[in-house]
Design a protein around this motif. Structure first.
Motif, short mmCIF file in Angstrom:
data_model
loop_
_atom_site.label_atom_id
_atom_site.label_comp_id
_atom_site.label_asym_id
_atom_site.label_seq_id
_atom_site.Cartn_x
_atom_site.Cartn_y
_atom_site.Cartn_z
N PHE A 195 0.87 -1.31 0.04
CA PHE A 195 0.11 -0.12 0.13
C PHE A 195 0.87 1.18 0.05
O PHE A 195 0.50 2.30 0.26
N LEU A 196 2.13 1.09 -0.32
CA LEU A 196 2.97 2.51 -0.45
C LEU A 196 3.09 3.33 0.44
O LEU A 196 3.31 4.60 0.32
N GLY A 197 3.00 2.76 1.67
CA GLY A 197 2.96 4.01 2.81
C GLY A 197 1.74 4.90 3.08
O GLY A 197 1.48 5.53 4.06
N ARG A 199 -1.91 5.90 4.23
CA ARG A 199 -2.61 5.53 5.48
C ARG A 199 -4.00 4.73 5.22
O ARG A 199 -4.65 5.06 4.24
N GLU A 200 -4.02 3.83 6.17
CA GLU A 200 -4.99 3.09 6.02
C GLU A 200 -6.56 3.64 5.99
O GLU A 200 -7.41 3.13 5.39
N ALA A 201 -6.77 4.80 6.76
CA ALA A 201 -7.63 5.56 6.73
C ALA A 201 -8.11 5.95 5.28
O ALA A 201 -9.37 6.22 5.12
N ASP A 202 -7.20 6.38 4.66
CA ASP A 202 -7.40 6.71 3.14
C ASP A 202 -7.45 5.67 2.26
O ASP A 202 -8.16 5.87 1.16
N VAL A 203 -6.57 4.78 2.26
CA VAL A 203 -6.56 3.52 1.31
C VAL A 203 -6.77 2.24 2.03
O VAL A 203 -5.75 1.72 2.51
N ALA A 208 -9.41 0.80 -3.13
CA ALA A 208 -9.04 2.36 -3.02
C ALA A 208 -7.55 2.54 -3.43
O ALA A 208 -7.35 3.52 -4.04
N LEU A 209 -6.63 1.80 -3.32
CA LEU A 209 -5.24 1.63 -3.99
C LEU A 209 -5.60 1.99 -5.25
O LEU A 209 -4.83 2.75 -5.88
N ALA A 210 -6.20 1.17 -6.02
CA ALA A 210 -6.15 1.31 -7.56
C ALA A 210 -6.71 2.60 -7.83
O ALA A 210 -6.29 3.34 -8.90
#
Length: 330
Positions: A195-197, A199-203, A208-210
């Motif tokens: 997840f490339l660093g 934040r879990e809250a955002d991604v 969400a990552l894509a």
């Protein structure tokens, strides 16, 4: 070099079961003086031994006829040990009295059993775990026959259950495997580095990552991740550790032709069915079974990120069951 067999092919496992069962009944009947029944069991043993040899693959076989012979001798030595040990204790004058059931004969049979067991355990063809399961399959069959003949039905019933359990292990019907989570469906808790660093809250999930990345970025990122997270060496290590299977989760976006079912894989990166095919080939080479798991179904089967997209608003009605069935059956 070819890896050692973790379990026997189904047909050979069936004959191995018959060999152990026939040998045990042969010895117990012979020790009890039932010559006709013993002869019948001996013929069954010879037939199953020959059948197992006929089923061996041609060319550079992973299993040789000598190993089949060793298994036959293992079964016979276990059978004679238990027959001598159990039936030699019969009351004097009973129909189960066995003149040859002295303890020295039992000791000779036990020595043969231990020797054959050690030989199979050191085999270059089968794994130590498979050798152990074959050993105890023969042992349990032998005690089942001897206890049954002696009238110890409760013990015989327990021995039979253990015999069947060992046979399932020999045939690979009990799956002991590793879950290949995080490879084709990202899960934050076990592959946070993917997840490339961010934040879990955002991604929180793969979806969400894509979306966070541009088309070019996500294509490059997922190609790199999928080419390195699980490799053939990982599968080889799994096989070498004595496991016989892997579970491979994937999302519907990994498959080709989903558009015909009205599905859109965006923003997920796919298809990548070539990686599934590659994993199946690795497993075939390494003699691992594969449990394919449609982890991310159309509409998603739950609201957890493990299926590719987390959603607190998810409800069961969102799961597109008809499309899921179409994807599975295609």
């Amino acid at each position: 070099s070819m890896s050692k067999l973790q379990n026997l092919p189904t047909d050979i496992a069936r004959e191995a079961r018959t060999m152990a069962w026939s040998a045990s009944r042969y010895a117990s009947n012979k020790a009890a003086g039932n010559a006709a029944e013993a002869a019948k069991c001996w013929n069954e043993l010879e037939t199953s031994t020959a059948a197992a040899k006929q089923l061996l693959p041609q060319g550079e076989a992973a299993l040789s006829a000598q190993t089949i012979e060793d298994l036959r001798d293992l079964a016979l030595s276990a059978a004679w040990y238990t027959a001598h040990s159990r039936l030699s204790t019969a009351d004097a004058g009973s129909s189960l009295d066995c003149a040859c059931g002295d303890m020295s004969s039992a000791e000779v049979a036990k020595a043969q059993f231990d020797s054959r067991s050690a030989f199979l355990a050191a085999s270059l063809e089968i794994s130590p775990k498979l050798a152990s399961n074959l050993k105890w399959m023969c042992w349990n069959a032998a005690w089942c026959a001897a206890n049954s003949k002696r009238g110890f039905t409760s013990d015989a019933r327990k021995d039979k259950a253990q015999f069947e359990r060992r046979h399932r292990c020999v045939a690979g019907r009990i799956l002991r495997g590793v879950h290949l989570s995080g490879w084709l469906v990202l899960e934050r808790w076990l592959c946070a580095q993917a997840f490339l660093g961010l934040r879990e809250a955002d991604v929180p999930d793969e979806h969400a990552l894509a979306r966070k990345l541009s088309v070019a970025e996500r294509t490059k990122h997922f190609a790199a991740w999928r080419s390195t997270f699980i490799t053939r060496q990982d599968m080889a290590d799994i096989a070498a550790a004595g496991f016989n299977s892997v579970r491979l989760p994937f999302g519907f976006w990994a498959l080709e032709g989903i558009e015909q079912f009205g599905l859109d894989r965006d923003p997920f990166v796919g298809p990548c069915v070539n990686l599934i095919d590659q994993a199946l080939q690795w497993a075939r080479d390494l003699r691992l079974m594969v449990v394919l798991e449609l982890r991310g179904a159309p509409g998603f089967e739950n609201g957890d990120g493990s299926c590719g997209r987390r959603s607190d608003a998810w409800q069961p009605k969102h799961w597109n069951v008809p499309a899921t069935l179409q994807v599975v059956q295609a």
